[in-house]
Design a protein around this motif. Structure first.
Motif, mmCIF file in Angstrom:
data_model
loop_
_atom_site.group_PDB
_atom_site.id
_atom_site.type_symbol
_atom_site.label_atom_id
_atom_site.label_comp_id
_atom_site.label_asym_id
_atom_site.label_seq_id
_atom_site.Cartn_x
_atom_site.Cartn_y
_atom_site.Cartn_z
ATOM 1 N N GLU A 68 4.990 14.951 -4.387
ATOM 2 C CA GLU A 68 5.379 13.934 -5.367
ATOM 3 C C GLU A 68 5.134 12.555 -4.776
ATOM 4 N N SER A 69 4.606 11.654 -5.585
ATOM 5 C CA SER A 69 4.499 10.251 -5.209
ATOM 6 C C SER A 69 5.638 9.505 -5.872
ATOM 7 N N LYS A 70 6.381 8.741 -5.072
ATOM 8 C CA LYS A 70 7.473 7.949 -5.639
ATOM 9 C C LYS A 70 7.774 6.769 -4.744
ATOM 10 N N TYR A 71 8.546 5.837 -5.278
ATOM 11 C CA TYR A 71 8.908 4.631 -4.554
ATOM 12 C C TYR A 71 9.806 4.988 -3.381
ATOM 13 N N ASN A 72 9.473 4.451 -2.213
ATOM 14 C CA ASN A 72 10.269 4.655 -1.010
ATOM 15 C C ASN A 72 11.151 3.419 -0.832
ATOM 16 N N TYR A 73 12.472 3.594 -0.945
ATOM 17 C CA TYR A 73 13.399 2.466 -0.893
ATOM 18 C C TYR A 73 13.557 1.904 0.509
ATOM 19 N N ASP A 74 13.133 2.631 1.520
ATOM 20 C CA ASP A 74 13.186 2.152 2.897
ATOM 21 C C ASP A 74 11.943 1.324 3.210
ATOM 22 N N LYS A 75 10.782 1.839 2.854
ATOM 23 C CA LYS A 75 9.514 1.178 3.165
ATOM 24 C C LYS A 75 9.103 0.159 2.109
ATOM 25 N N LYS A 76 9.727 0.217 0.940
ATOM 26 C CA LYS A 76 9.500 -0.728 -0.162
ATOM 27 C C LYS A 76 8.107 -0.617 -0.780
ATOM 28 N N PHE A 77 7.558 0.601 -0.816
ATOM 29 C CA PHE A 77 6.324 0.848 -1.546
ATOM 30 C C PHE A 77 6.242 2.325 -1.907
ATOM 31 N N CYS A 78 5.267 2.658 -2.739
ATOM 32 C CA CYS A 78 5.117 4.038 -3.197
ATOM 33 C C CYS A 78 4.584 4.906 -2.059
ATOM 34 N N THR A 79 5.192 6.073 -1.903
ATOM 35 C CA THR A 79 4.844 6.993 -0.826
ATOM 36 C C THR A 79 4.602 8.376 -1.412
ATOM 37 N N LYS A 80 3.665 9.092 -0.837
ATOM 38 C CA LYS A 80 3.398 10.472 -1.235
ATOM 39 C C LYS A 80 4.200 11.387 -0.312
ATOM 40 N N TYR A 81 5.027 12.244 -0.917
ATOM 41 C CA TYR A 81 5.879 13.170 -0.175
ATOM 42 C C TYR A 81 5.387 14.598 -0.373
ATOM 43 N N ASN A 82 5.346 15.349 0.711
ATOM 44 C CA ASN A 82 5.107 16.789 0.640
ATOM 45 C C ASN A 82 6.432 17.444 0.997
ATOM 46 N N PHE A 83 7.183 17.855 -0.030
ATOM 47 C CA PHE A 83 8.516 18.423 0.171
ATOM 48 C C PHE A 83 8.431 19.912 0.473
ATOM 49 N N HIS A 84 9.095 20.335 1.543
ATOM 50 C CA HIS A 84 9.245 21.742 1.904
ATOM 51 C C HIS A 84 10.713 22.087 1.673
ATOM 52 N N PHE A 85 10.982 23.027 0.782
ATOM 53 C CA PHE A 85 12.352 23.371 0.416
ATOM 54 C C PHE A 85 12.826 24.582 1.208
ATOM 55 N N TYR A 86 14.022 24.447 1.781
ATOM 56 C CA TYR A 86 14.668 25.531 2.509
ATOM 57 C C TYR A 86 16.024 25.788 1.879
ATOM 58 N N LEU A 87 16.290 27.032 1.534
ATOM 59 C CA LEU A 87 17.574 27.420 0.962
ATOM 60 C C LEU A 87 18.473 27.906 2.094
ATOM 61 N N VAL A 88 19.670 27.319 2.167
ATOM 62 C CA VAL A 88 20.623 27.641 3.227
ATOM 63 C C VAL A 88 21.882 28.230 2.618
ATOM 64 N N GLU A 89 22.343 29.317 3.207
ATOM 65 C CA GLU A 89 23.644 29.895 2.858
ATOM 66 C C GLU A 89 24.543 29.709 4.069
ATOM 67 N N LEU A 90 25.620 28.965 3.874
ATOM 68 C CA LEU A 90 26.580 28.768 4.956
ATOM 69 C C LEU A 90 27.478 29.981 5.079
ATOM 70 N N LYS A 91 27.729 30.398 6.301
ATOM 71 C CA LYS A 91 28.635 31.523 6.559
ATOM 72 C C LYS A 91 29.941 31.009 7.142
ATOM 73 N N THR A 92 30.245 29.768 6.856
ATOM 74 C CA THR A 92 31.451 29.128 7.357
ATOM 75 C C THR A 92 31.989 28.204 6.279
#
Length: 142
Positions: A68-92
């Motif tokens: 996804e390309s979207k505005y980066n609020y830290d860098k103050k310009f549009c950035t392309k992100y390659n998101f890798h999703f990890y599903l976590v189940e907490l055992k605590t």
């Protein structure tokens, strides 16, 4: 960018979000992927360290990615992100989910929210709508 999707094991449909000061809203916990490849054990170790968990207190699996390309609020310009999703189940239950309030844990602020709550939150929708939609369409099992 590795996004850590932590679903409540109590089956109430809530996900753990972390407050991001730069973006000024709650987001799924994340960290940069310095290796540019999926390394499950490296991600597991980072999540355990970030949440002060011991070995064996979580299960983790890679569940997908999108770009996804979207505005980066830290860098103050549009950035392309390659998101890798990890599903976590907490055992605590170290990170309590009994209240609908923010939780201070491991030096950061967290909050448990349902996908509907995220969708109705203006700041999350403005800054992270497509990520929430991806979780709803590809990861949510409720």
């Amino acid at each position: 960018m590795n996004l850590i999707v932590i679903k409540d094991s109590g089956q109430n449909g809530k996900y753990l979000l972390c407050y991001n000061k730069t973006w000024r809203c709650y987001l799924f916990p994340c960290h940069e992927d310095s290796s540019n490849k999926d390394n499950l054990e490296q991600v597991r170790k980072r999540v355990e360290d970030d949440l002060r968990l011991s070995d064996g207190e979580l299960d983790i699996k890679f569940v997908g990615n999108f770009i996804e390309s979207k505005y980066n609020y830290d860098k103050k310009f549009c950035t392309k992100y390659n998101f890798h999703f990890y599903l976590v189940e907490l055992k605590t239950n170290k990170i309590s989910n009994n209240k609908n309030q923010r939780i201070k844990y491991a030096g950061r602020f967290f909050r448990w929210m349902t996908l509907d709550e995220m969708i109705s939150n203006h700041q999350i929708q403005k800054k992270n709508r497509k990520v929430v939609e991806y979780v709803r369409n590809h990861i949510d099992l409720s």
